[in-house]
Design a protein around this motif. Structure first.
Motif, PDB file in Angstrom:
ATOM      1  N   VAL A 183       0.880  -1.164   0.044  1.00  0.00           N
ATOM      2  CA  VAL A 183       0.016  -0.045  -0.062  1.00  0.00           C
ATOM      3  C   VAL A 183       1.004   1.215   0.004  1.00  0.00           C
ATOM      4  O   VAL A 183       1.849   1.319   0.927  1.00  0.00           O
ATOM      5  CB  VAL A 183      -1.159  -0.061   1.356  1.00  0.00           C
ATOM      6  N   SER A 184       0.671   2.173  -1.075  1.00  0.00           N
ATOM      7  CA  SER A 184       1.757   3.182  -0.925  1.00  0.00           C
ATOM      8  C   SER A 184       1.496   4.411  -0.115  1.00  0.00           C
ATOM      9  O   SER A 184       0.136   4.587   0.203  1.00  0.00           O
ATOM     10  CB  SER A 184       1.496   3.834  -2.452  1.00  0.00           C
ATOM     11  N   LYS A 185       2.294   5.042   0.340  1.00  0.00           N
ATOM     12  CA  LYS A 185       1.997   6.179   1.244  1.00  0.00           C
ATOM     13  C   LYS A 185       1.927   7.431   0.642  1.00  0.00           C
ATOM     14  O   LYS A 185       1.223   8.316   1.337  1.00  0.00           O
ATOM     15  CB  LYS A 185       3.096   6.189   2.036  1.00  0.00           C
ATOM     16  N   GLU A 186       1.705   7.400  -0.710  1.00  0.00           N
ATOM     17  CA  GLU A 186       1.769   8.713  -1.583  1.00  0.00           C
ATOM     18  C   GLU A 186       0.375   8.966  -1.420  1.00  0.00           C
ATOM     19  O   GLU A 186      -0.765   7.965  -1.466  1.00  0.00           O
ATOM     20  CB  GLU A 186       2.181   8.432  -2.754  1.00  0.00           C
ATOM     21  N   SER A 187      -0.197  10.281  -1.873  1.00  0.00           N
ATOM     22  CA  SER A 187      -1.834  10.489  -2.070  1.00  0.00           C
ATOM     23  C   SER A 187      -1.699  10.832  -3.429  1.00  0.00           C
ATOM     24  O   SER A 187      -1.049  11.221  -4.404  1.00  0.00           O
ATOM     25  CB  SER A 187      -1.818  11.941  -1.579  1.00  0.00           C
ATOM     26  N   ASP A 236     -10.048  11.580  -3.806  1.00  0.00           N
ATOM     27  CA  ASP A 236      -8.634  11.342  -3.188  1.00  0.00           C
ATOM     28  C   ASP A 236      -8.335   9.718  -3.205  1.00  0.00           C
ATOM     29  O   ASP A 236      -9.591   9.063  -2.599  1.00  0.00           O
ATOM     30  CB  ASP A 236      -8.403  11.735  -1.810  1.00  0.00           C
ATOM     31  N   ALA A 237      -7.355   9.047  -3.390  1.00  0.00           N
ATOM     32  CA  ALA A 237      -7.401   7.631  -3.629  1.00  0.00           C
ATOM     33  C   ALA A 237      -6.081   7.201  -3.048  1.00  0.00           C
ATOM     34  O   ALA A 237      -4.863   7.970  -2.663  1.00  0.00           O
ATOM     35  CB  ALA A 237      -7.296   7.332  -5.171  1.00  0.00           C
ATOM     36  N   VAL A 238      -6.124   5.795  -2.611  1.00  0.00           N
ATOM     37  CA  VAL A 238      -5.015   5.039  -2.144  1.00  0.00           C
ATOM     38  C   VAL A 238      -4.685   4.177  -3.059  1.00  0.00           C
ATOM     39  O   VAL A 238      -5.662   3.372  -3.676  1.00  0.00           O
ATOM     40  CB  VAL A 238      -5.228   4.431  -0.638  1.00  0.00           C
ATOM     41  N   ARG A 239      -3.131   4.031  -3.399  1.00  0.00           N
ATOM     42  CA  ARG A 239      -2.878   2.891  -4.179  1.00  0.00           C
ATOM     43  C   ARG A 239      -2.620   1.579  -3.621  1.00  0.00           C
ATOM     44  O   ARG A 239      -1.543   1.618  -2.772  1.00  0.00           O
ATOM     45  CB  ARG A 239      -1.756   3.502  -5.097  1.00  0.00           C
ATOM     46  N   LEU A 240      -3.003   0.652  -4.117  1.00  0.00           N
ATOM     47  CA  LEU A 240      -2.547  -0.730  -3.689  1.00  0.00           C
ATOM     48  C   LEU A 240      -1.960  -1.611  -5.013  1.00  0.00           C
ATOM     49  O   LEU A 240      -2.722  -1.511  -6.025  1.00  0.00           O
ATOM     50  CB  LEU A 240      -3.848  -1.751  -3.074  1.00  0.00           C
ATOM     51  N   THR A 241      -0.904  -2.338  -4.669  1.00  0.00           N
ATOM     52  CA  THR A 241      -0.222  -3.099  -5.826  1.00  0.00           C
ATOM     53  C   THR A 241       0.019  -4.562  -5.427  1.00  0.00           C
ATOM     54  O   THR A 241       0.004  -4.724  -4.363  1.00  0.00           O
ATOM     55  CB  THR A 241       1.213  -2.398  -6.032  1.00  0.00           C
ATOM     56  N   LEU A 242      -0.256  -5.189  -6.472  1.00  0.00           N
ATOM     57  CA  LEU A 242       0.155  -6.664  -6.150  1.00  0.00           C
ATOM     58  C   LEU A 242       1.077  -7.103  -7.359  1.00  0.00           C
ATOM     59  O   LEU A 242       0.651  -6.970  -8.414  1.00  0.00           O
ATOM     60  CB  LEU A 242      -1.343  -7.421  -6.302  1.00  0.00           C
ATOM     61  N   GLN A 243       2.337  -7.423  -6.907  1.00  0.00           N
ATOM     62  CA  GLN A 243       3.210  -7.371  -7.839  1.00  0.00           C
ATOM     63  C   GLN A 243       3.725  -9.213  -7.667  1.00  0.00           C
ATOM     64  O   GLN A 243       3.767  -9.879  -6.731  1.00  0.00           O
ATOM     65  CB  GLN A 243       4.614  -7.009  -7.290  1.00  0.00           C
ATOM     66  N   PRO A 244       3.563  -9.765  -9.149  1.00  0.00           N
ATOM     67  CA  PRO A 244       3.612 -11.394  -9.220  1.00  0.00           C
ATOM     68  C   PRO A 244       4.987 -11.736  -8.648  1.00  0.00           C
ATOM     69  O   PRO A 244       6.083 -10.970  -9.100  1.00  0.00           O
ATOM     70  CB  PRO A 244       3.346 -11.587 -10.609  1.00  0.00           C
ATOM     71  N   ARG A 245       5.140 -12.720  -8.155  1.00  0.00           N
ATOM     72  CA  ARG A 245       6.205 -13.535  -7.712  1.00  0.00           C
ATOM     73  C   ARG A 245       7.066 -14.260  -8.782  1.00  0.00           C
ATOM     74  O   ARG A 245       7.993 -14.772  -8.487  1.00  0.00           O
ATOM     75  CB  ARG A 245       6.126 -14.301  -6.158  1.00  0.00           C
ATOM     76  N   ASP A 246       6.155 -14.563  -9.846  1.00  0.00           N
ATOM     77  CA  ASP A 246       6.776 -15.453 -10.930  1.00  0.00           C
ATOM     78  C   ASP A 246       6.082 -15.092 -12.216  1.00  0.00           C
ATOM     79  O   ASP A 246       5.361 -13.952 -12.122  1.00  0.00           O
ATOM     80  CB  ASP A 246       6.544 -16.836 -10.467  1.00  0.00           C
ATOM     81  N   GLU A 247       6.551 -15.821 -13.225  1.00  0.00           N
ATOM     82  CA  GLU A 247       6.112 -15.402 -14.697  1.00  0.00           C
ATOM     83  C   GLU A 247       4.481 -15.763 -14.907  1.00  0.00           C
ATOM     84  O   GLU A 247       4.290 -15.556 -15.918  1.00  0.00           O
ATOM     85  CB  GLU A 247       7.145 -15.528 -15.739  1.00  0.00           C
ATOM     86  N   TYR A 248       4.134 -16.475 -14.156  1.00  0.00           N
ATOM     87  CA  TYR A 248       2.770 -17.063 -14.356  1.00  0.00           C
ATOM     88  C   TYR A 248       1.488 -16.232 -14.077  1.00  0.00           C
ATOM     89  O   TYR A 248       0.401 -16.941 -14.209  1.00  0.00           O
ATOM     90  CB  TYR A 248       2.672 -18.493 -13.613  1.00  0.00           C
ATOM     91  N   GLY A 254       0.698  -8.484 -12.845  1.00  0.00           N
ATOM     92  CA  GLY A 254       0.632  -7.432 -11.996  1.00  0.00           C
ATOM     93  C   GLY A 254      -0.619  -6.794 -11.802  1.00  0.00           C
ATOM     94  O   GLY A 254      -1.469  -6.939 -12.809  1.00  0.00           O
ATOM     95  N   HIS A 255      -1.132  -6.215 -10.588  1.00  0.00           N
ATOM     96  CA  HIS A 255      -2.380  -5.555 -10.719  1.00  0.00           C
ATOM     97  C   HIS A 255      -2.023  -4.256  -9.657  1.00  0.00           C
ATOM     98  O   HIS A 255      -1.498  -4.397  -8.673  1.00  0.00           O
ATOM     99  CB  HIS A 255      -3.590  -6.187  -9.760  1.00  0.00           C
ATOM    100  N   VAL A 256      -2.608  -3.071 -10.039  1.00  0.00           N
ATOM    101  CA  VAL A 256      -2.341  -2.043  -9.406  1.00  0.00           C
ATOM    102  C   VAL A 256      -4.113  -1.439  -9.223  1.00  0.00           C
ATOM    103  O   VAL A 256      -4.888  -1.201 -10.180  1.00  0.00           O
ATOM    104  CB  VAL A 256      -1.766  -0.808 -10.040  1.00  0.00           C
ATOM    105  N   PHE A 257      -4.147  -1.143  -7.834  1.00  0.00           N
ATOM    106  CA  PHE A 257      -5.873  -0.510  -7.731  1.00  0.00           C
ATOM    107  C   PHE A 257      -5.589   0.681  -7.073  1.00  0.00           C
ATOM    108  O   PHE A 257      -4.823   1.008  -6.407  1.00  0.00           O
ATOM    109  CB  PHE A 257      -6.428  -1.603  -6.573  1.00  0.00           C
ATOM    110  N   TRP A 258      -6.281   1.722  -7.645  1.00  0.00           N
ATOM    111  CA  TRP A 258      -6.613   3.036  -6.923  1.00  0.00           C
ATOM    112  C   TRP A 258      -8.060   2.756  -6.128  1.00  0.00           C
ATOM    113  O   TRP A 258      -8.979   3.013  -6.905  1.00  0.00           O
ATOM    114  CB  TRP A 258      -6.507   4.065  -8.015  1.00  0.00           C
ATOM    115  N   LEU A 259      -8.075   3.013  -4.945  1.00  0.00           N
ATOM    116  CA  LEU A 259      -9.193   3.017  -4.235  1.00  0.00           C
ATOM    117  C   LEU A 259      -9.644   4.325  -3.489  1.00  0.00           C
ATOM    118  O   LEU A 259      -8.776   5.167  -2.984  1.00  0.00           O
ATOM    119  CB  LEU A 259      -9.273   1.820  -3.241  1.00  0.00           C
ATOM    120  N   ASP A 260     -10.824   4.517  -3.540  1.00  0.00           N
ATOM    121  CA  ASP A 260     -11.398   5.532  -2.950  1.00  0.00           C
ATOM    122  C   ASP A 260     -10.982   5.744  -1.555  1.00  0.00           C
ATOM    123  O   ASP A 260     -11.048   4.833  -0.738  1.00  0.00           O
ATOM    124  CB  ASP A 260     -12.904   6.044  -3.216  1.00  0.00           C
TER     125      ASP A 260
END
Length: 308
Positions: A118-122, A129-141, A144-150
């Protein structure tokens, strides 16, 4: 392999998982009226979505703003697809609202395939105003997903699906959103004179699963113990890692088809024929995963051993 992972502190993970849970809850419980843009590959179109819970029932309207003005209305499990004319009825299939797939999120399961942060940036999306959440894959299968939530209610304002090198594959982004709409039941009634098709979600028929995978990427498992019987003898299985899903279809076949894998945006589909004793089958897989994942899974799909 992943060369530039988003690092996270262990303390952030429970917050990230709770944000995902809140995101799914917000889709189903909040009232909202907004316009979002969905883009993948070279295709882009905008849609208007309205949603409310009225008298204990969930109402939703999804309208295509760029094409033939097709509208999909949903009242709980009843779906009405409204077409402005007969030609559009044959050209269009019901489209989906933005990301709604996370109903039960397990930190342990997601952590097998992704690093969560979860990013600390605004941030600002659609004037909110949104908060950014990232899911970085651990492998090539997986992607990745990036979510901006209210920031106030954790509603999904923007969702990117990206490759490990950061290349954007698919995006859903709201351009405007109102969380205090004056919606009534009559706002979810088809207008007179428009063609409509109604359908009610029927529980699928469960049948014994006669198939298995010799290998699965870390975190992936079958969603259902039993298979689901579709028409023409087709059985369906569903794989998931808690974020990505892969639909698997197996059907009897009279012909042999060469293996093929193709994709558009983040969605990849693969087809392959195989033989079990004297019978031929056609295997089809569709999911938001890299083509290499689909290609390998098709090589490790086989009949289930009876004593398993």
């Amino acid at each position: 392999m992943i060369l530039t992972p988003w690092r996270l502190a262990v303390a952030q993970t429970p917050d990230a998982v709770q944000l995902l849970r809140n995101m799914t809850e917000a889709f189903h419980t909040l009232s909202y009226d907004g316009v979002f843009v969905h883009s993948e590959a070279s295709n882009m179109n905008s849609m208007r979505i309205r949603h409310s819970v009225l008298s204990g029932m969930e109402y939703e309207s999804l309208v295509d703003l760029d094409g033939d003005k097709v509208e999909v209305l949903r009242v709980d499990d009843k779906i009405i697809c409204v077409h402005p004319d007969p030609t559009s009825e044959n050209r269009n299939s019901p489209f989906r609202a933005p990301f709604k797939g996370l109903k039960k999120v397990s930190h342990e399961r997601l952590a097998l395939g992704y690093e969560l942060a979860v990013s600390k940036e605004s941030y600002r999306v659609a004037g909110r105003d949104a908060v950014r959440l990232t899911l970085q894959p651990r492998d090539e299968y997986r992607y990745g997903h990036v979510f901006w939530l209210d920031k106030e209610n954790h509603f999904l304002l923007k969702h990117d699906v990206v490759k490990s090198d950061g290349q954007l594959l698919e995006r859903v982004q709201f351009t405007s959103i109102n969380f205090s709409p004056d919606l009534k039941q009559e706002d979810f009634v088809p207008k007179n004179g428009l063609r409509r098709k109604e359908q009610t979600k029927q529980p699928p028929v469960k049948v014994k699963n006669a198939w298995q995978f010799e290998w699965l990427p870390a975190g992936f498992s079958l969603v259902w113990t039993e298979a689901r019987a579709l028409n023409h003898g087709t059985n369906m299985l569903l794989l998931s890692d808690g974020m990505a899903t892969i639909s698997v279809f197996v059907e009897p076949s009279q012909t042999i088809r060469p293996t093929s894998v193709m994709g558009m945006g983040a969605t990849v589909a693969g087809m392959s024929s195989f033989k079990v004793k004297d019978d031929f089958y056609l295997l089809t897989m569709v999911g938001e995963v890299p083509g290499e994942t689909i290609d390998r899974l098709m090589t490790v799909f086989m009949p289930r051993v009876e004593n398993d």
